[in-house]
Design an enzyme around this catalytic site. Structure first.
Site, PDB file in Angstrom:
ATOM      1  CG  HIS A  47      65.497   5.880  17.404  1.00  0.00           C
ATOM      2  ND1 HIS A  47      66.430   5.882  18.412  1.00  0.00           N
ATOM      3  CD2 HIS A  47      66.185   5.810  16.243  1.00  0.00           C
ATOM      4  CE1 HIS A  47      67.639   5.847  17.867  1.00  0.00           C
ATOM      5  NE2 HIS A  47      67.530   5.798  16.562  1.00  0.00           N
ATOM      6  CG  ASP A  52      66.013   4.189   8.519  1.00  0.00           C
ATOM      7  OD1 ASP A  52      66.190   3.672   9.633  1.00  0.00           O
ATOM      8  OD2 ASP A  52      66.940   4.442   7.731  1.00  0.00           O
TER       9      ASP A  52
HETATM   10  C1  SDX Z   1      67.759   3.003  12.878  1.00  0.00           C
HETATM   11  O1  SDX Z   1      69.862   2.789  17.311  1.00  0.00           O
HETATM   12  C2  SDX Z   1      70.010   3.658  16.389  1.00  0.00           C
HETATM   13  O2  SDX Z   1      70.515   4.760  16.599  1.00  0.00           O
HETATM   14  C3  SDX Z   1      69.596   3.248  15.003  1.00  0.00           C
HETATM   15  C4  SDX Z   1      69.621   4.322  13.930  1.00  0.00           C
HETATM   16  C5  SDX Z   1      71.035   4.728  13.583  1.00  0.00           C
HETATM   17  O3  SDX Z   1      71.209   5.833  13.060  1.00  0.00           O
HETATM   18  O4  SDX Z   1      71.958   3.893  13.754  1.00  0.00           O
HETATM   19  O5  SDX Z   1      68.911   5.458  14.367  1.00  0.00           O
HETATM   20  C6  SDX Z   1      68.987   3.818  12.631  1.00  0.00           C
HETATM   21  O6  SDX Z   1      67.867   1.805  12.997  1.00  0.00           O
HETATM   22  C7  SDX Z   1      66.432   3.699  13.060  1.00  0.00           C
HETATM   23  C8  SDX Z   1      65.275   2.709  13.383  1.00  0.00           C
HETATM   24  C9  SDX Z   1      64.784   2.095  12.069  1.00  0.00           C
HETATM   25  N1  SDX Z   1      63.846   0.992  12.353  1.00  0.00           N
HETATM   26  C10 SDX Z   1      62.545   1.110  12.024  1.00  0.00           C
HETATM   27  O7  SDX Z   1      62.016   2.146  11.601  1.00  0.00           O
HETATM   28  C11 SDX Z   1      61.752  -0.171  12.216  1.00  0.00           C
HETATM   29  C12 SDX Z   1      60.441   0.128  12.958  1.00  0.00           C
HETATM   30  N2  SDX Z   1      60.777   0.514  14.323  1.00  0.00           N
HETATM   31  C13 SDX Z   1      60.729  -0.534  15.336  1.00  0.00           C
HETATM   32  O8  SDX Z   1      61.147  -1.793  14.899  1.00  0.00           O
HETATM   33  C14 SDX Z   1      61.286  -0.063  16.684  1.00  0.00           C
HETATM   34  O9  SDX Z   1      60.756   1.174  16.920  1.00  0.00           O
HETATM   35  C15 SDX Z   1      62.790   0.003  16.889  1.00  0.00           C
HETATM   36  C16 SDX Z   1      63.453  -1.284  16.594  1.00  0.00           C
HETATM   37  C17 SDX Z   1      63.383   1.078  16.057  1.00  0.00           C
HETATM   38  C18 SDX Z   1      63.019   0.332  18.370  1.00  0.00           C
HETATM   39  O10 SDX Z   1      62.587  -0.741  19.091  1.00  0.00           O
HETATM   40  P1  SDX Z   1      62.695  -0.784  20.713  1.00  0.00           P
HETATM   41  O11 SDX Z   1      63.412   0.375  21.251  1.00  0.00           O
HETATM   42  O12 SDX Z   1      63.194  -2.130  21.089  1.00  0.00           O
HETATM   43  O13 SDX Z   1      61.246  -0.563  21.156  1.00  0.00           O
HETATM   44  P2  SDX Z   1      60.166  -1.684  21.172  1.00  0.00           P
HETATM   45  O14 SDX Z   1      60.273  -2.513  19.930  1.00  0.00           O
HETATM   46  O15 SDX Z   1      60.201  -2.370  22.480  1.00  0.00           O
HETATM   47  O16 SDX Z   1      58.840  -0.806  21.036  1.00  0.00           O
HETATM   48  C19 SDX Z   1      58.247  -0.247  22.183  1.00  0.00           C
HETATM   49  C20 SDX Z   1      56.756  -0.394  21.934  1.00  0.00           C
HETATM   50  C21 SDX Z   1      56.362  -1.843  21.607  1.00  0.00           C
HETATM   51  O17 SDX Z   1      55.028  -2.010  22.043  1.00  0.00           O
HETATM   52  P3  SDX Z   1      54.800  -2.744  23.522  1.00  0.00           P
HETATM   53  O18 SDX Z   1      55.512  -4.098  23.433  1.00  0.00           O
HETATM   54  O19 SDX Z   1      55.416  -1.818  24.538  1.00  0.00           O
HETATM   55  O20 SDX Z   1      53.305  -2.881  23.621  1.00  0.00           O
HETATM   56  O21 SDX Z   1      56.391   0.376  20.761  1.00  0.00           O
HETATM   57  C22 SDX Z   1      55.914  -0.503  19.755  1.00  0.00           C
HETATM   58  C23 SDX Z   1      56.365  -1.914  20.105  1.00  0.00           C
HETATM   59  O22 SDX Z   1      55.443  -2.879  19.603  1.00  0.00           O
HETATM   60  N3  SDX Z   1      56.530  -0.071  18.497  1.00  0.00           N
HETATM   61  C24 SDX Z   1      55.885   0.057  17.341  1.00  0.00           C
HETATM   62  C25 SDX Z   1      56.859   0.530  16.442  1.00  0.00           C
HETATM   63  N4  SDX Z   1      58.023   0.656  17.058  1.00  0.00           N
HETATM   64  C26 SDX Z   1      57.827   0.279  18.340  1.00  0.00           C
HETATM   65  N5  SDX Z   1      54.590  -0.178  16.983  1.00  0.00           N
HETATM   66  C27 SDX Z   1      54.285   0.066  15.689  1.00  0.00           C
HETATM   67  N6  SDX Z   1      55.160   0.525  14.748  1.00  0.00           N
HETATM   68  C28 SDX Z   1      56.452   0.765  15.104  1.00  0.00           C
HETATM   69  N7  SDX Z   1      57.309   1.217  14.193  1.00  0.00           N
END
Ligand code: SDX
Length: 430
Positions: free
Chosen positions: A307, A365
């Site tokens: 998140h 989720d």
């Molecule tokens: C919702 O914003 C909100 O409040 C949203 C929400 C709401 O109520 O409105 O809470 C609802 O959207 C919840 C999130 C649902 N999405 C998912 O579950 C999809 C999987 N999660 C990721 O796509 C990600 O965690 C996000 C999009 C939720 C957050 O992304 P960020 O904050 O941009 O973080 P990032 O992608 O830069 O990740 C940081 C690191 C990265 O690695 P590095 O580049 O630093 O090496 O963590 C890794 C990412 O690759 N990472 C994951 C991961 N999520 C982040 N690695 C594996 N699996 C994951 N799920």
């Protein structure tokens, strides 16, 4: 907001004083509104990781502590002791209603649950296998073609009517999208049912026999609505605010929010998470997927994990996980393989160095799909349910923005990395 000692930014040897604004909770904010005028520089923050786009009094999140408050009330208490329409009142008006206020609000919403009969025709234009989110974006946007008497955003009364209409009608439209996708006739809303029971009835009743709503399932459904109602300035809420800042009508703004929510990185994650759990299938295959999630060369992410704000447990996921146990127990679904995989995946991930270091926890989720699937919804209906729950949050934030005298059209700038100015070359010379 009380101001603190200003921050000093030194740019090309020039010192620029920037006010520091102190919120009632959360980090201070450096007010950079005059930065470009004084320093001829922009700030750069493409994903808004360090940027407050507005001030708001609706929802507060502490990502480190895993706290979520609606108008100051912790989500755990509201999920336990309140119900969705009372939470809608709280988000919209800022205070919990007394008995009369609640009764009046519930009556107003109940009396607006039907849609204009001609709106049924919109559905006929879609393929039956259209994703219900595609239908919802289209039909909610089309509400502006029917409800002209609540599209003048400068009239507080019309803003109020639009808010009630959207909270009341979006579930009806979501249920119609579902019925259309399975080839069953639309079921009209019923004023003798509470909000969650009415939605279940519109989704699962058929003309051939009476449908009895299970009150415990309705309670679980209502709790899911509450858990998704608002969440500060997430991507879809920011979309609604940006659309609203141009003066677009409320139905167009909410349709824009639905479109943004659909993405798998956002509200589409509940569908993607359940599909991922089903693809993993059994506990012994979890390590393979954990390895893929950690592999930089693999775009796979654990859906329902991570998140932007929560760097601790998403408080909604905790409530959802408990609710999943209760609903499956209630439905006599024991040893549900998907729930087993989810729990084991959570356990393994939370012990894994990669997830610990990146502070990746299950989010709202991760478990919701298990409950929705057990209740009988196909995965394609998970995000429409998120959208109908979040409509009150979107419209509350939209109303808050429009009633702020400082509000102006949102218009970010950019870091231009394109070509410098050059002259046109006729095709004969290229
Ligand atoms: C919702 O914003 C909100 O409040 C949203 C929400 C709401 O109520 O409105 O809470 C609802 O959207 C919840 C999130 C649902 N999405 C998912 O579950 C999809 C999987 N999660 C990721 O796509 C990600 O965690 C996000 C999009 C939720 C957050 O992304 P960020 O904050 O941009 O973080 P990032 O992608 O830069 O990740 C940081 C690191 C990265 O690695 P590095 O580049 O630093 O090496 O963590 C890794 C990412 O690759 N990472 C994951 C991961 N999520 C982040 N690695 C594996 N699996 C994951 N799920």
């Amino acid at each position: 907001m009380a101001d603190k000692k200003p921050a000093i930014l030194s740019v090309d040897g020039k010192e620029i004083e920037l006010p520091v604004l102190t919120p009632t909770a959360g980090p201070d904010c450096v007010d950079i509104r005059k930065l470009y005028g004084q320093g001829d520089v922009f700030t750069y923050d493409p994903g808004f990781t360090s940027t407050a786009a507005c001030d708001s009094a609706i929802t507060y999140i502490d990502g480190d502590k895993g706290e979520l408050w609606y108008r100051g009330y912790p989500i755990e208490q509201l999920a336990q002791d309140s119900h969705y329409l009372e939470v809608c009142y709280l988000l919209l008006y800022g205070e919990l209603p007394n008995k009369d206020q609640l009764a009046d609000f519930e009556t107003r919403v109940t009396r607006h649950t039907m849609v204009h009969e001609q709106m049924n025709n919109f559905f006929r234009g879609f393929r039956r296998d259209a994703h219900p989110m595609a239908t919802m974006v289209g039909v909610v946007g089309a509400m502006s073609a029917f409800y002209h008497d609540s599209t003048d955003i400068n009239d507080p009364w019309q803003r109020e009517v639009a808010a009630i209409r959207l909270i009341a009608k979006v579930p009806t439209i979501a249920a119609m999208a579902y019925k259309y996708s399975i080839g069953q006739p639309f079921v009209y809303p019923r004023n003798d049912l509470d909000y969650a029971s009415n939605f279940l009835h519109m989704c699962f009743a058929v003309p051939a026999e009476e449908y009895k709503v299970n009150p415990a399932i309705a309670r679980a459904m209502d709790r899911i609505f509450t858990l998704h109602a608002d969440h500060e300035q997430n991507a879809s809420t920011s979309t609604v605010r940006l659309a609203g800042s141009s003066g677009a009508n409320p139905f167009a703004c909410i349709a824009a929010g639905i479109a943004c929510l659909w993405g798998p990185a956002h509200g589409g994650a509940n569908q993607a998470a359940l599909e991922m759990l089903k693809e993993i299938g059994t506990v012994d295959r979890i390590p393979e997927y954990i390895a893929r999630a950690k592999d930089k060369n693999d775009s796979f992410k654990l859906m329902g994990f991570g998140h932007r704000v929560y760097k601790n447990f998403d408080p909604r996921a905790k409530v959802m996980k408990q609710s999943a146990d209760e609903v499956l127990e209630l439905l006599g679904i024991h040893n549900n393989p998907t729930l087993q995989v989810a729990k084991e995946l959570e356990r393994i991930a939370l012990e894994d160095e990669y997830f610990i270091e990146k502070k990746l926890y299950p989010n709202v989720d991760f478990y919701s799909g298990i409950i929705l699937s057990a209740i009988g919804f196909p995965t394609s209906m998970f995000t429409p349910i998120f959208a109908l729950s979040r409509t009150v949050g979107w419209i509350s934030q939209w109303k808050e923005m429009l009633s702020d005298p400082q509000s102006k059209i949102g218009r970010p700038r950019q870091l231009y990395v394109g070509e410098t100015k050059r002259d046109y070359v006729p095709v004969s010379d290229r």
